[in-house]
Design a protein around this motif. Structure first.
Motif, mmCIF file in Angstrom:
data_model
loop_
_atom_site.group_PDB
_atom_site.id
_atom_site.type_symbol
_atom_site.label_atom_id
_atom_site.label_comp_id
_atom_site.label_asym_id
_atom_site.label_seq_id
_atom_site.Cartn_x
_atom_site.Cartn_y
_atom_site.Cartn_z
ATOM 1 N N ASN A 1 -15.083 14.345 22.049
ATOM 2 C CA ASN A 1 -16.404 14.566 21.868
ATOM 3 C C ASN A 1 -17.286 13.494 22.441
ATOM 4 N N PRO A 2 -18.215 13.655 23.297
ATOM 5 C CA PRO A 2 -19.277 12.609 23.627
ATOM 6 C C PRO A 2 -19.939 11.984 22.269
ATOM 7 N N GLY A 3 -20.308 13.087 21.476
ATOM 8 C CA GLY A 3 -20.944 12.501 20.221
ATOM 9 C C GLY A 3 -20.038 11.756 19.359
ATOM 10 N N VAL A 4 -19.034 11.893 19.479
ATOM 11 C CA VAL A 4 -18.015 10.970 18.572
ATOM 12 C C VAL A 4 -17.945 9.600 19.274
ATOM 13 N N HIS A 5 -17.748 9.690 20.530
ATOM 14 C CA HIS A 5 -17.758 8.486 21.292
ATOM 15 C C HIS A 5 -18.802 7.559 21.142
ATOM 16 N N LEU A 6 -20.057 8.351 21.016
ATOM 17 C CA LEU A 6 -21.264 7.435 20.864
ATOM 18 C C LEU A 6 -21.517 6.867 19.323
ATOM 19 N N VAL A 7 -21.001 7.802 18.456
ATOM 20 C CA VAL A 7 -20.924 7.004 17.184
ATOM 21 C C VAL A 7 -19.742 5.965 17.096
ATOM 22 N N ILE A 8 -18.927 6.122 17.642
ATOM 23 C CA ILE A 8 -17.640 4.995 17.392
ATOM 24 C C ILE A 8 -18.331 3.811 18.421
ATOM 25 N N ALA A 9 -18.977 3.956 19.337
ATOM 26 C CA ALA A 9 -19.601 2.992 19.969
ATOM 27 C C ALA A 9 -20.659 2.094 19.247
ATOM 28 N N ILE A 10 -21.651 3.104 18.590
ATOM 29 C CA ILE A 10 -22.865 2.136 17.725
ATOM 30 C C ILE A 10 -22.107 1.491 16.696
ATOM 31 N N LEU A 11 -20.832 2.009 15.941
ATOM 32 C CA LEU A 11 -20.401 1.380 14.816
ATOM 33 C C LEU A 11 -19.338 0.282 15.196
ATOM 34 N N ILE B 1 -19.100 -1.428 18.772
ATOM 35 C CA ILE B 1 -19.194 -2.178 20.012
ATOM 36 C C ILE B 1 -19.282 -3.565 19.786
ATOM 37 N N TRP B 2 -20.233 -4.042 18.963
ATOM 38 C CA TRP B 2 -20.219 -5.476 18.584
ATOM 39 C C TRP B 2 -19.065 -6.259 18.250
ATOM 40 N N TRP B 3 -18.105 -5.694 17.272
ATOM 41 C CA TRP B 3 -17.237 -6.579 16.824
ATOM 42 C C TRP B 3 -15.612 -6.038 17.748
ATOM 43 N N ALA B 4 -15.778 -4.869 17.986
ATOM 44 C CA ALA B 4 -14.313 -4.597 19.000
ATOM 45 C C ALA B 4 -14.611 -4.525 20.219
ATOM 46 N N MET B 5 -15.697 -4.400 21.084
ATOM 47 C CA MET B 5 -16.116 -4.351 22.360
ATOM 48 C C MET B 5 -15.387 -3.257 23.281
ATOM 49 N N GLY B 6 -15.480 -2.096 22.296
ATOM 50 C CA GLY B 6 -15.383 -0.831 22.875
ATOM 51 C C GLY B 6 -13.922 -0.440 22.876
ATOM 52 N N VAL B 7 -13.063 -1.181 22.257
ATOM 53 C CA VAL B 7 -11.629 -0.898 22.110
ATOM 54 C C VAL B 7 -11.360 0.369 21.510
ATOM 55 N N PRO B 8 -11.912 0.439 20.278
ATOM 56 C CA PRO B 8 -11.654 1.800 19.611
ATOM 57 C C PRO B 8 -12.129 3.119 20.296
ATOM 58 N N ASN B 9 -13.267 2.952 21.199
ATOM 59 C CA ASN B 9 -13.508 3.985 21.933
ATOM 60 C C ASN B 9 -12.334 4.320 22.860
ATOM 61 N N LEU B 10 -11.812 3.325 23.362
ATOM 62 C CA LEU B 10 -10.558 3.697 24.490
ATOM 63 C C LEU B 10 -9.550 4.197 23.778
ATOM 64 N N LEU B 11 -9.138 3.813 22.697
ATOM 65 C CA LEU B 11 -8.155 4.003 21.576
ATOM 66 C C LEU B 11 -8.368 5.710 21.442
ATOM 67 N N TYR B 12 -9.453 6.280 20.998
ATOM 68 C CA TYR B 12 -10.069 7.450 20.918
ATOM 69 C C TYR B 12 -9.583 8.239 21.871
ATOM 70 N N ALA B 13 -10.084 7.773 22.956
ATOM 71 C CA ALA B 13 -10.130 8.710 24.304
ATOM 72 C C ALA B 13 -8.855 8.918 24.645
ATOM 73 N N ALA B 14 -7.836 7.848 24.556
ATOM 74 C CA ALA B 14 -6.123 8.072 24.559
ATOM 75 C C ALA B 14 -5.785 8.968 23.672
ATOM 76 N N TYR B 15 -5.965 8.832 22.660
ATOM 77 C CA TYR B 15 -5.572 9.738 21.519
ATOM 78 C C TYR B 15 -5.924 11.116 21.891
ATOM 79 N N ARG B 16 -7.298 11.686 22.134
ATOM 80 C CA ARG B 16 -7.422 12.808 22.525
ATOM 81 C C ARG B 16 -6.809 13.261 23.584
#
Length: 92
Positions: free
Chosen positions: A38-48, A50-65
């Motif tokens: 879901n793009p909304g979930v990606h946005l929330v993950i990015a906001i929370l 992006i500063w510390w993990a540089m987008g890696v959680p977003n990539l992990l979420y996308a791969a998981y889905r």
């Protein structure tokens, strides 16, 4: 391989609506439809994160889905033969 017009129409309609051919055999085609989340979930993950993990959680979420939320369907060449084969395999 000889295919009926309804078989070809059904596979073509599925492919045009976003399904991908995963496997094709003599008597059936297996189609898969995947999503990245879901793009909304990606946005929330990015906001929370992006500063510390540089987008890696977003990539992990996308791969998981992508791998866990895939849908598969099978289109049989001759449905009457497929129904007979399925009923005999369920009995024994």
């Amino acid at each position: 391989m000889d295919r009926s017009p309804s078989y070809r129409r059904e596979v073509t309609a599925k492919v045009e609506s976003g399904w991908k051919i995963e496997e094709e055999t003599q008597d059936r085609v297996t189609l898969v439809q995947r999503e990245f989340g879901n793009p909304g979930v990606h946005l929330v993950i990015a906001i929370l994160t992006i500063w510390w993990a540089m987008g890696v959680p977003n990539l992990l979420y996308a791969a998981y889905r992508y791998f866990t939320n895939s849908q598969r369907t099978i289109v049989w060449k001759d449905r009457a033969d497929a129904e007979v084969n399925e009923s005999t395999t369920n009995l024994g």
